[in-house]
Design an enzyme around this catalytic site. Structure first.
Site, short mmCIF file in Angstrom:
data_model
loop_
_atom_site.label_atom_id
_atom_site.label_comp_id
_atom_site.label_asym_id
_atom_site.label_seq_id
_atom_site.Cartn_x
_atom_site.Cartn_y
_atom_site.Cartn_z
N ALA A 238 0.82 -1.21 0.00
CA ALA A 238 0.00 0.00 0.00
C ALA A 238 0.85 1.26 0.00
CB ALA A 238 -0.94 -0.01 1.20
N HIS A 239 0.16 2.40 -0.10
CA HIS A 239 0.86 3.68 -0.24
C HIS A 239 1.71 4.02 0.98
CE1 HIS A 239 -2.97 6.02 1.27
NE2 HIS A 239 -2.59 5.09 2.10
N ASN A 240 2.89 4.57 0.67
CA ASN A 240 3.85 5.04 1.67
C ASN A 240 4.50 3.93 2.48
OD1 ASN A 240 1.53 7.52 1.75
ND2 ASN A 240 3.65 8.09 1.39
#
Length: 342
Positions: A238-240
């Site tokens: 997922a993001h980051n």
């Protein structure tokens, strides 16, 4: 087809040659299926007795196992590691593409290094930089201003969104998507308001990513995959998220956003890891692990329940459902015992 004299392989692998070094080796195979002209390996001593029925021309083994084999061999300390290097030498996997296909769509601003290959119907948008010896498979999409380092290979039908950075000598399997939007939304009285994902995906050198894996771009900061990371098929990053150097992620793992995983970690298949926390270096999470809290000390962690016969599992599940009730009864008994003793 490759063909090497056994002594050539010994030199390349740093192995000690035993027997006829002039033998011609054309391939590597399992101990069970190997035939003349092929080489196999023995990495587990419990299979030593199988050597008597093995038809391979040579075997990679430790010196301790040589007494079970009276033909040519390569003697090493770690046969499985040697097998991996041997398989690379004898690899017959075709390249994802050769030359630049007429049907490829390449923007005039794209910077192509030396010996770049682009397969049929690939689309490469403006501002992209491809390093020397990059290979882009058929049907790939590479978005604007993405940079891909020298020697990296993309198999067919991979989508790399805009502004991503992929290092040198990476290998990405078909169906993978890198740089899609992270799952970022704000709630306005029951209505979801999309948050544009403005970060990038930055991938280090010598990274391998399996088929149909997704790595989302960061919301503001970048999603980062370190050097030497290996990620199996059908994983969700997922993001980051940040994954440290040389960590291995097995198939079907789901990572929530803003997670930091340290270096040299092993994440077992089908594990689920909560976001907004850290896992330190040298952690092993066994298969189907559910990681809900930070891990601050190296070690092996497990939470998945091993398979049981259904009737046994039903009893186990029933006990789990009554844990709260049993806990209250236990506390009542402890309190009663305390009153009696005083």
């Amino acid at each position: 087809m490759f063909a090497f004299r056994l002594k050539q392989l010994a030199e390349q692998l740093g192995a000690t040659l035993h027997g006829d070094g002039e033998l011609i080796i054309t391939g590597v195979a399992s101990m069970k299926s190997a035939t003349q002209g092929q080489i196999t390996f023995l990495s587990d001593k419990k299979f030593q007795n199988n050597l008597s029925s093995c038809d391979a021309s040579a075997v990679v083994m430790t010196e301790d196992s040589l007494k079970y084999w009276n033909r040519a061999a390569l003697i090493v300390k770690d046969p499985y590691l040697c097998y991996a290097k041997l398989a690379q030498i004898l690899d017959t996997t075709p390249l994802p593409a050769k030359d630049i296909a007429d049907s490829a769509v390449i923007d005039p601003t794209v910077q192509l290094g030396n010996n770049v290959a682009v397969g049929a119907n690939a689309v490469i948008e403006s501002g992209v930089v491809l390093g020397d010896n990059c290979i882009i498979g058929a049907g790939c999409f590479i978005g604007k201003d993405t940079v891909i380092g020298a020697g990296t290979k993309l198999w067919a039908n991979i989508s790399i969104y805009h502004n991503c950075v992929i290092g040198e000598n990476c290998l990405i399997q078909s169906g993978t998507v890198i740089g899609a939007d992270g799952f970022g939304y704000a709630n306005d009285k029951g209505k979801w308001i999309k948050i544009p994902q403005l970060g990038r995906v930055v991938i280090g050198n010598n990274v391998e990513i399996g088929a149909s894996t997704t790595i989302d771009r960061g919301a503001l900061d970048d999603t980062v995959i370190g050097n030497g990371v290996i990620i199996d098929n059908q994983c969700q990053i997922a993001h980051n998220d940040i994954i440290g150097d040389h960590t291995a992620v097995a198939g079907g793992v789901i990572m929530a956003g803003s997670l930091t995983i340290g270096r040299h970690c092993l994440i077992g298949g089908a594990s689920v890891i909560n976001g907004h926390m850290e896992i330190c270096d040298q952690v092993t999470v066994t298969g189907m692990g559910m990681v809900m809290r930070p891990i601050t000390e190296p070690g092996v962690y497990s939470s998945g329940i091993p398979l049981q016969q259904n009737k046994v599992w039903r009893k186990t599940a029933s006990l789990v459902l009554h844990i709260d009730e049993m806990n209250k009864r236990l506390k009542a008994l402890e309190k009663k015992q305390l009153n009696i003793s005083t």
